[in-house]
Design an enzyme around this catalytic site. Structure first.
Site, short mmCIF file in Angstrom:
data_model
loop_
_atom_site.label_atom_id
_atom_site.label_comp_id
_atom_site.label_asym_id
_atom_site.label_seq_id
_atom_site.Cartn_x
_atom_site.Cartn_y
_atom_site.Cartn_z
N LEU A 171 0.84 -1.21 0.00
CA LEU A 171 0.00 0.00 0.00
C LEU A 171 0.88 1.26 0.00
O LEU A 171 0.74 2.13 -0.86
CB LEU A 171 -0.91 -0.01 1.25
CG LEU A 171 -1.76 1.24 1.50
CD1 LEU A 171 -2.77 1.45 0.37
CD2 LEU A 171 -2.50 1.13 2.84
N GLN B 144 16.39 1.35 31.84
CA GLN B 144 16.84 2.17 32.97
C GLN B 144 17.25 1.29 34.16
O GLN B 144 18.23 1.55 34.84
CB GLN B 144 15.70 3.13 33.38
CG GLN B 144 16.12 4.22 34.33
CD GLN B 144 17.10 5.22 33.69
OE1 GLN B 144 17.19 5.29 32.46
NE2 GLN B 144 17.85 5.92 34.50
N ILE B 145 16.48 0.23 34.38
CA ILE B 145 16.77 -0.70 35.48
C ILE B 145 18.16 -1.33 35.29
O ILE B 145 18.86 -1.62 36.25
CB ILE B 145 15.66 -1.77 35.59
CG1 ILE B 145 14.37 -1.12 36.15
CG2 ILE B 145 16.09 -2.97 36.45
CD1 ILE B 145 13.14 -2.00 36.10
N GLY C 266 20.76 0.10 34.10
CA GLY C 266 21.87 1.04 34.18
C GLY C 266 22.70 1.01 32.90
O GLY C 266 22.14 0.79 31.81
N GLU D 236 1.23 0.32 10.66
CA GLU D 236 -0.22 0.03 10.81
C GLU D 236 -0.94 1.27 11.32
O GLU D 236 -1.89 1.17 12.09
CB GLU D 236 -0.49 -1.16 11.75
CG GLU D 236 0.28 -2.43 11.49
CD GLU D 236 0.07 -3.02 10.12
OE1 GLU D 236 -0.76 -2.48 9.36
OE2 GLU D 236 0.76 -4.00 9.79
N SER E 185 0.78 6.62 15.86
CA SER E 185 -0.03 6.97 17.03
C SER E 185 -0.94 8.16 16.74
O SER E 185 -2.09 8.20 17.18
CB SER E 185 0.88 7.31 18.22
OG SER E 185 1.47 6.12 18.71
C1 LIG Z 1 9.48 -1.33 9.21
C2 LIG Z 1 8.24 -0.91 8.46
C3 LIG Z 1 7.48 -1.87 7.84
C4 LIG Z 1 6.35 -1.50 7.09
N1 LIG Z 1 5.64 -2.46 6.39
C5 LIG Z 1 4.70 -2.06 5.50
C6 LIG Z 1 4.10 -3.00 4.61
O1 LIG Z 1 4.36 -4.21 4.67
N2 LIG Z 1 3.21 -2.55 3.69
C7 LIG Z 1 2.88 -1.24 3.59
O2 LIG Z 1 2.07 -0.90 2.72
N3 LIG Z 1 3.41 -0.32 4.42
C8 LIG Z 1 4.32 -0.70 5.36
N4 LIG Z 1 4.90 0.24 6.20
C9 LIG Z 1 4.50 1.65 6.08
C10 LIG Z 1 3.85 2.22 7.32
O3 LIG Z 1 2.55 1.78 7.48
C11 LIG Z 1 3.98 3.76 7.20
O4 LIG Z 1 5.34 4.05 7.44
C12 LIG Z 1 3.08 4.50 8.15
O5 LIG Z 1 1.75 4.38 7.76
C13 LIG Z 1 3.42 6.00 8.21
O6 LIG Z 1 3.60 6.57 6.95
P1 LIG Z 1 4.91 7.41 6.64
O7 LIG Z 1 6.08 6.63 7.11
O8 LIG Z 1 4.89 7.82 5.22
O9 LIG Z 1 4.81 8.68 7.57
P2 LIG Z 1 3.99 10.03 7.27
O10 LIG Z 1 2.59 9.71 6.89
O11 LIG Z 1 4.78 10.89 6.34
O12 LIG Z 1 3.97 10.70 8.71
C14 LIG Z 1 5.02 11.51 9.20
C15 LIG Z 1 4.56 12.11 10.54
O13 LIG Z 1 3.40 12.93 10.33
C16 LIG Z 1 2.33 12.50 11.17
N5 LIG Z 1 1.05 12.67 10.47
C17 LIG Z 1 0.75 12.35 9.18
N6 LIG Z 1 -0.53 12.65 8.92
C18 LIG Z 1 -1.06 13.14 10.05
C19 LIG Z 1 -2.35 13.63 10.45
N7 LIG Z 1 -3.36 13.65 9.58
N8 LIG Z 1 -2.51 14.08 11.71
C20 LIG Z 1 -1.49 14.07 12.61
N9 LIG Z 1 -0.25 13.63 12.30
C21 LIG Z 1 -0.04 13.17 11.04
C22 LIG Z 1 2.63 11.03 11.46
O14 LIG Z 1 2.00 10.60 12.64
C23 LIG Z 1 4.15 11.05 11.58
O15 LIG Z 1 4.50 11.47 12.86
C24 LIG Z 1 5.99 -0.12 7.01
C25 LIG Z 1 6.75 0.84 7.68
C26 LIG Z 1 7.86 0.46 8.40
C27 LIG Z 1 8.67 1.54 9.09
#
Ligand SMILES: Cc1cc2nc3c(=O)[nH]c(=O)nc-3n(C[C@H](O)[C@H](O)[C@H](O)COP(=O)(O)OP(=O)(O)OC[C@H]3O[C@@H](n4cnc5c(N)ncnc54)[C@H](O)[C@@H]3O)c2cc1C
Length: 380
Positions: free
Chosen positions: A119, A332-333, A335, A359, A362
């Site tokens: 995705l 932290q525990i 050290g 997924e 936060s």
């Molecule tokens: C190790 C790893 C494995 C993964 N595996 C898969 C996979 O198998 N398939 C797949 O499709 N994807 C995968 N992902 C993708 C993952 O789901 C995305 O990284 C995630 O959804 C965040 O998107 P982004 O990294 O582009 O961050 P961004 O969307 O660019 O976000 C950057 C920051 O902006 C904040 N932000 C963005 N929009 C908003 C909003 N509307 N309100 C408040 N804050 C916001 C976010 O919280 C974050 O802090 C993987 C990611 C990692 C790191």
């Protein structure tokens, strides 16, 4: 086998096979073939797939109880089968045609077919609707062009579940469709595996689709314009499993921290006798129990036959934030020893950071929870 017996078997497998082999994951950069075979043999690829398709057909509550057990070991093991048991198989179950289910699900349940979920893109992360990959219709099917990023298990995949635009003029998610794409087709290239902060041994590279031709039978459900529904079906399942994973990881962190605290002496006493250290343990245990209960509540709601999105987002949000705090306290525990690489707590500290990012971050979970509550003001 009765579920209770299976749960015991998975607990034993975790203690005797998964945990003792954990350090090899980082050294070797993958889950070894032997361990994958053991994971297949014990049936972990089949836990979420109905018996009708060769799986064990456990309900969500049972899947979560199993997750609490096997994720006391490194989360890298789980990562290796998570995209198959959650993201891909669950979208297929609810949205695939009968032919597609028969083609993929029995192989997935046996660990013979690995699914990888595609995705995310360079310009479409949290905002998945802005994806740019296109699937253009031709006489025989579709031609897919686009780049997917962070695609877990891509090098092992037999099939990719790919979300692509089939109608660039359609508003919202209506122009998006999902495709089951055989990984051996021409026009698919897997990028370099990026080095990660944690979960070393798990792989999430880019996947490039260049003039990749797929047949009509690749279109999930045989219908265009399904939007992000199938993706969200897989994601909601995976989010709940991630919440369960955070609980399993927290259980392990707490037990490792207690083991360390009992053995470390300073000021002529074991540090576990010091109230300041006991407070750290008590805070971690209480928060872990809260996450455990919340995740089970969401799982039980799920088993009533609908997808409790608000509860799932709450469980994923709370549990992933919880395990980061638990990991920080455990370190932290220890050290200075917690800053050294040769122990599970330091590794788990790095590994668990991911759970607040994928997924849905936060911030995206907070957004989901608040938006749903505000919309359904009367039903609170
Ligand atoms: C190790 C790893 C494995 C993964 N595996 C898969 C996979 O198998 N398939 C797949 O499709 N994807 C995968 N992902 C993708 C993952 O789901 C995305 O990284 C995630 O959804 C965040 O998107 P982004 O990294 O582009 O961050 P961004 O969307 O660019 O976000 C950057 C920051 O902006 C904040 N932000 C963005 N929009 C908003 C909003 N509307 N309100 C408040 N804050 C916001 C976010 O919280 C974050 O802090 C993987 C990611 C990692 C790191």
């Amino acid at each position: 086998m009765k579920f209770k017996n299976y749960l015991e078997e998975v607990k034993k497998f975790t203690n005797e096979i998964l945990i003792p082999n954990e350090t090899l994951l980082e050294d070797e950069g993958n889950v070894s073939k032997d361990i994958i075979q053991e994971i297949i043999d014990i049936g972990l690829f089949g836990i979420s797939i109905p018996e009708q398709y060769g799986g064990a057909g456990y309900n969500m509550e049972e899947q979560i109880l199993l997750t609490y057990e096997f994720t006391r070991a490194s989360a890298v093991y789980r990562s290796r089968f998570s995209t198959t048991i959650g993201l891909c198989s669950q979208a297929l179950l609810d949205f695939g045609t009968e032919e597609q289910k028969e083609k993929y699900l029995p192989g997935m349940a046996k660990g013979e077919i690995v699914g990888s979920f595609a995705l995310t893109e360079p310009n479409a992360g949290s905002d998945a609707l802005s994806l740019e990959t296109e699937a253009i219709k031709n006489d025989n099917g579709y031609t897919i062009n686009g780049t997917k990023r962070y695609i877990t298990n891509a090098p092992y995949a037999n099939v990719f579940l790919v979300m692509a635009k089939t109608d660039s003029l359609a508003k919202g998610s209506k122009g998006i469709s999902s495709f089951l794409v055989d990984s051996k087709l021409d026009g698919i290239k897997i990028g370099e595996t990026p080095k990660m902060l944690g979960q070393k041994g798990s792989v999430s590279p880019e996947v490039f689709f260049k003039d990749c031709n797929v047949g009509m039978d690749s279109l999930l459900g045989g219908k265009e314009g399904g939007g992000l529904g199938p993706a969200l079906r897989g994601i909601n399942h995976a989010r709940l499993h991630v919440a369960g994973t955070c609980v399993g990881q927290a259980k392990r962190l707490i037990s490792e921290a207690i083991k360390f605290a009992n053995n470390r002496k300073q000021f002529n006493q074991s540090i576990s006798e010091m109230p300041a250290i006991q407070n750290l343990i008590a805070d971690s245990y209480s928060e872990m129990l809260a996450a455990e209960a919340l995740t089970l509540k969401a799982a039980k709601e799920f088993d009533k036959g609908h997808i409790p999105e608000t509860e799932i987002s709450s469980a994923k949000y709370f549990s992933s934030e919880m395990v980061s705090k638990v990991a920080d306290r455990a370190l932290q525990i220890m050290g200075g020893a917690g800053y050294m690489e040769d122990n599970p707590i330091t590794r788990f500290y790095r590994d668990t950071r991911l759970f607040r990012l994928y997924e849905g971050t936060s911030q995206i979970q907070q957004r989901n929870i608040a938006r749903k509550l505000i919309k359904n003001e009367d039903q609170r």
